[in-house]
Design an enzyme around this catalytic site. Sequence first.
Site, PDB file in Angstrom:
ATOM      1  N   LYS A 130       0.853  -1.192   0.000  1.00 16.29           N
ATOM      2  CA  LYS A 130       0.000   0.000   0.000  1.00 16.29           C
ATOM      3  C   LYS A 130       0.886   1.237   0.000  1.00 16.29           C
ATOM      4  O   LYS A 130       2.024   1.187   0.463  1.00 16.29           O
ATOM      5  CB  LYS A 130      -0.870   0.015   1.265  1.00 16.29           C
ATOM      6  CG  LYS A 130      -2.103   0.857   1.155  1.00 16.29           C
ATOM      7  CD  LYS A 130      -3.231   0.101   0.476  1.00 16.29           C
ATOM      8  CE  LYS A 130      -4.441   0.939   0.210  1.00 16.29           C
ATOM      9  NZ  LYS A 130      -5.590   0.106  -0.183  1.00 16.29           N
ATOM     10  N   ASP A 170      -6.966   4.475  -4.377  1.00 18.14           N
ATOM     11  CA  ASP A 170      -7.631   4.344  -3.074  1.00 18.14           C
ATOM     12  C   ASP A 170      -8.265   5.727  -2.866  1.00 18.14           C
ATOM     13  O   ASP A 170      -8.496   6.457  -3.849  1.00 18.14           O
ATOM     14  CB  ASP A 170      -6.606   3.983  -1.977  1.00 18.14           C
ATOM     15  CG  ASP A 170      -7.271   3.477  -0.695  1.00 18.14           C
ATOM     16  OD1 ASP A 170      -7.594   2.289  -0.622  1.00 18.14           O
ATOM     17  OD2 ASP A 170      -7.483   4.277   0.245  1.00 18.14           O
TER      18      ASP A 170
HETATM   19  N1  GLU Z   1      -7.406   0.379  -2.726  1.00 18.40           N
HETATM   20  C1  GLU Z   1      -8.159  -0.808  -3.037  1.00 18.40           C
HETATM   21  C2  GLU Z   1      -8.193  -1.732  -1.836  1.00 18.40           C
HETATM   22  O1  GLU Z   1      -8.244  -1.251  -0.724  1.00 18.40           O
HETATM   23  C3  GLU Z   1      -7.745  -1.446  -4.344  1.00 18.40           C
HETATM   24  C4  GLU Z   1      -6.317  -1.841  -4.469  1.00 18.40           C
HETATM   25  C5  GLU Z   1      -5.929  -2.320  -5.871  1.00 18.40           C
HETATM   26  O2  GLU Z   1      -6.770  -2.340  -6.763  1.00 18.40           O
HETATM   27  O3  GLU Z   1      -4.765  -2.669  -6.013  1.00 18.40           O
HETATM   28  O4  GLU Z   1      -8.228  -2.929  -1.933  1.00 18.40           O
END
Ligand code: GLU
Length: 449
Positions: A130, A170
């Site tokens: 992340k 996100d």
């Molecule tokens: N931010 C999204 C999550 O919390 C998607 C992450 C992604 O698609 O890599 O899963």
Amino acid sequence: MVAGLDEKLEPIYQDVLRRNPGETEFHQAVREVLESLGPVLVRYPEFAEHKIIQRICEPERQIIFRVPWQDDQGHTHINRAFRVEFNSALGPYKGGMRFHPSVYLGIIKFLGFEQIFKNALTGLPIGGGKGGSDFDPKGRSDAEIMRFCQSLMTELYRYLGEHTDVPAGDIGVGQREIGYLFGQYKRITNRYESGVLTGKGLDWGGSRARTEATGYGTVFFLEEMLKARSKSLVGKTCVVSGSGNVAIYAIEKIRELGGKVIACSDSNGVILDEKGIDLELLKEIKEIERRRVKVYVERRPGSTYVEDGVIWDIPCDVALPCATQNELTGKDARTLVANGCIAVAEGANMPTTPEGVRIFLDAGVAFGPGKAANAGGVSTSALEMQQNASRDSWSFEHTEERLREIMVNIHRTCYETADEFGQPGNYVVGANTAGFLKVGRAMVAMGLI
Ligand code: GLU
């Protein structure tokens, strides 16, 4: 009331507290997973022997860097950005980037930690990571957003790659930001490496249904939880917090499946529309005009707006927290239960506080934790990577059907694992245990790395 940890797990948790001071959201996310793992260690002693839990709690790599950029008036700004590459046992690091003033290392680590188990549950070959920045995109022009994204990628690109680390969106990062990030990556590396970012536009390697995926997926999971109790969404009154990507497409799918959403929100206030939220109007305000939800009431007779309102005070059958972490407290959970709420599915990451979760579970509410219920977004990102790898582009129908199958499978896995570990109907235990088992086994197999 805080539940006790297994005696083998307590020292591990104390170590996490000591080594990561002040990172309260990260502590919360770790504790929540550890609370499920006592019986797993008893059944599978190899995880303790190989110190799998201690290793999972320590990111493989953490990158923190400065992002300098200039606003439209020529003033200089300095932000801080992060990429936490948490675990690559199952595939390249995968997870979104968040742009929000509240971002600091503790937020990115909680999100990255959750992402490990979420991504494992999808059954697709993706590890957990992340990133994000304390940059506040609110009120910034397209040109400012572009300069910020270009500056950020000028440092971040060296850590990325379709087989290494694949960011996405996100909070505060959507297709516009992914476009600027991808453009700069392509320019610096001189490579059209589609699979290095997901959430791209349809004309340049994006997947159909990616925008809709998190919201749709949450509702597919919700539908499965209701089915398991011989219930359905038809005729149910729902409230959905937030009004971003996740909330909008959760509302759309609830409507398609026969439910009625009467409220949504943003960080300023709550919209109540007893006739059912007018989705086209909401999309126009949020997606095209990029304005606040309070504009909705000016254009929709009969609806009301409450500044600083609490959406969970509105009586409903089903509640979907789709805004942000810790937005639904113990007090809110009590109100929802007292008002007869039967199901809660988390579209956001960790939106319910630990006390709230306990209240829902004790009251027998069907509770779908984020790492299971909101896994549709990252699942469709993995489908985007598949399409990029094969230079293919699937139809909306095909992609949505794959998404639905994945969500049905995640539900089944959580349900069966909860049963197997003596906690029938407890999707928190099911999700944590099933996600951990998959990652833990892969780590044992790969040796001490
Ligand atoms: N931010 C999204 C999550 O919390 C998607 C992450 C992604 O698609 O890599 O899963």
